[in-house]
Scaffold this active site. Sequence first.
Site, PDB file in Angstrom:
ATOM      1  CE  LYS A  20      -2.194  -1.131   3.355  1.00  0.00           C
ATOM      2  NZ  LYS A  20      -2.767  -1.003   4.778  1.00  0.00           N
ATOM      3  NE  ARG A  94      -4.845  -1.316   9.757  1.00  0.00           N
ATOM      4  CZ  ARG A  94      -3.325  -0.411   9.704  1.00  0.00           C
ATOM      5  NH1 ARG A  94      -4.232   0.695   9.500  1.00  0.00           N
ATOM      6  NH2 ARG A  94      -3.254  -0.825   9.398  1.00  0.00           N
ATOM      7  NE  ARG A 128       8.146  -3.691   6.674  1.00  0.00           N
ATOM      8  CZ  ARG A 128       7.374  -4.069   6.202  1.00  0.00           C
ATOM      9  NH1 ARG A 128       6.568  -3.246   4.713  1.00  0.00           N
ATOM     10  NH2 ARG A 128       6.697  -3.384   6.749  1.00  0.00           N
ATOM     11  NE  ARG A 161       6.939  -0.704  10.328  1.00  0.00           N
ATOM     12  CZ  ARG A 161       6.084  -0.337   9.742  1.00  0.00           C
ATOM     13  NH1 ARG A 161       6.024   0.078   8.765  1.00  0.00           N
ATOM     14  NH2 ARG A 161       4.705  -0.918   9.737  1.00  0.00           N
ATOM     15  NE  ARG A 172       0.708  -4.545  11.259  1.00  0.00           N
ATOM     16  CZ  ARG A 172       2.060  -3.776  10.241  1.00  0.00           C
ATOM     17  NH1 ARG A 172       3.049  -4.973  10.265  1.00  0.00           N
ATOM     18  NH2 ARG A 172       1.977  -3.399   9.975  1.00  0.00           N
TER      19      ARG A 172
HETATM   20  P1  AMP Z   1      -0.337   0.832   9.275  1.00  0.00           P
HETATM   21  O1  AMP Z   1       1.091   0.817   9.263  1.00  0.00           O
HETATM   22  O2  AMP Z   1      -0.675   0.846   8.865  1.00  0.00           O
HETATM   23  O3  AMP Z   1       0.535  -0.594   9.360  1.00  0.00           O
HETATM   24  O4  AMP Z   1      -0.229   0.849  10.781  1.00  0.00           O
HETATM   25  C1  AMP Z   1       0.597   1.346  11.588  1.00  0.00           C
HETATM   26  C2  AMP Z   1      -0.803   0.616  13.399  1.00  0.00           C
HETATM   27  O5  AMP Z   1      -1.008   1.556  13.396  1.00  0.00           O
HETATM   28  C3  AMP Z   1      -1.758  -0.867  13.223  1.00  0.00           C
HETATM   29  O6  AMP Z   1      -1.161  -2.008  12.985  1.00  0.00           O
HETATM   30  C4  AMP Z   1      -2.726  -0.092  14.310  1.00  0.00           C
HETATM   31  O7  AMP Z   1      -2.044  -0.310  15.466  1.00  0.00           O
HETATM   32  C5  AMP Z   1      -2.458   1.371  13.854  1.00  0.00           C
HETATM   33  N1  AMP Z   1      -3.570   1.670  13.045  1.00  0.00           N
HETATM   34  C6  AMP Z   1      -2.769   2.705  11.631  1.00  0.00           C
HETATM   35  N2  AMP Z   1      -4.408   2.712  11.363  1.00  0.00           N
HETATM   36  C7  AMP Z   1      -5.515   2.487  12.001  1.00  0.00           C
HETATM   37  C8  AMP Z   1      -7.314   2.480  11.943  1.00  0.00           C
HETATM   38  N3  AMP Z   1      -7.715   2.968  10.404  1.00  0.00           N
HETATM   39  N4  AMP Z   1      -7.430   1.905  12.868  1.00  0.00           N
HETATM   40  C9  AMP Z   1      -7.273   1.205  13.836  1.00  0.00           C
HETATM   41  N5  AMP Z   1      -5.292   1.647  14.403  1.00  0.00           N
HETATM   42  C10 AMP Z   1      -5.133   2.075  12.598  1.00  0.00           C
END
Ligand code: AMP
Length: 220
Positions: A20, A94, A128, A161, A172
């Site tokens: 993404k 999400r 990664r 990370r 996740r």
């Molecule tokens: P990402 O980089 O988009 O995978 O987001 C990393 C982390 O941020 C996720 O694993 C969640 O802990 C938090 N996060 C990001 N966006 C959301 C969302 N829309 N709703 C809830 N948690 C989020």
Amino acid sequence: MAVKTKLLKALILGAPASGKGTISSRIVKKYNVEHLSSGDKLRDHIEKQSDLGKQVKQYLNEGKLVPDDVIINFMVTELKKINHKPWLLDGFPRTVTQAIALWKVQPVNVVLNLVVPYEVIIERVKNRWVHLPSGRVYNIGFNTPKIIGKDDITGEELIQRPDDKPEAVQKRLEIYKSVTQPVIDFYAGKGILKNFEGHTSDEIWPKVTSYLDPLFKVNN
Ligand code: AMP
């Protein structure tokens, strides 16, 4: 290349590490849209040790979703800061609760859904490594650091990370399947969802541009 940008309110969906980020940054560059990544924004807050950062840090480290009310308030406020510019949301919404909340304040008109097999994702994330101070990202076997475990520029340690660790990734992906799949169904029901399948971003990208070019009336 002439790019005529209409007021696009787009959102990109896809499992964690489905590319993404890569596809979004290419879209931003080619079509000149504002990119709003919830994950990046939250990581910035954690880095700055803001109140929000302190509140959400544990969720991110454990690969759990931040509570809906917290993320909805935060992202709706961020969206309101973007005036009269097309935007691309990444990582939000999400959950269906988030999707409904967003739809009420700001209906989106295009939803891009990246479809990458889970086994490809797990393999990608395992490889990664990041240099935290600069944000440089390496992928073993794809863009491997000159010395394994060290940043090419500074020679400092690379780390995984916390949410890229295998347990967190598994978590996740499980969350994605159970909580985010209904979001896909929500937008499919509105008739604005478009699927893009592939194993790599380079495979998916041409499909995305064929879809977006006519919307932006791009003359290559
Ligand atoms: P990402 O980089 O988009 O995978 O987001 C990393 C982390 O941020 C996720 O694993 C969640 O802990 C938090 N996060 C990001 N966006 C959301 C969302 N829309 N709703 C809830 N948690 C989020």
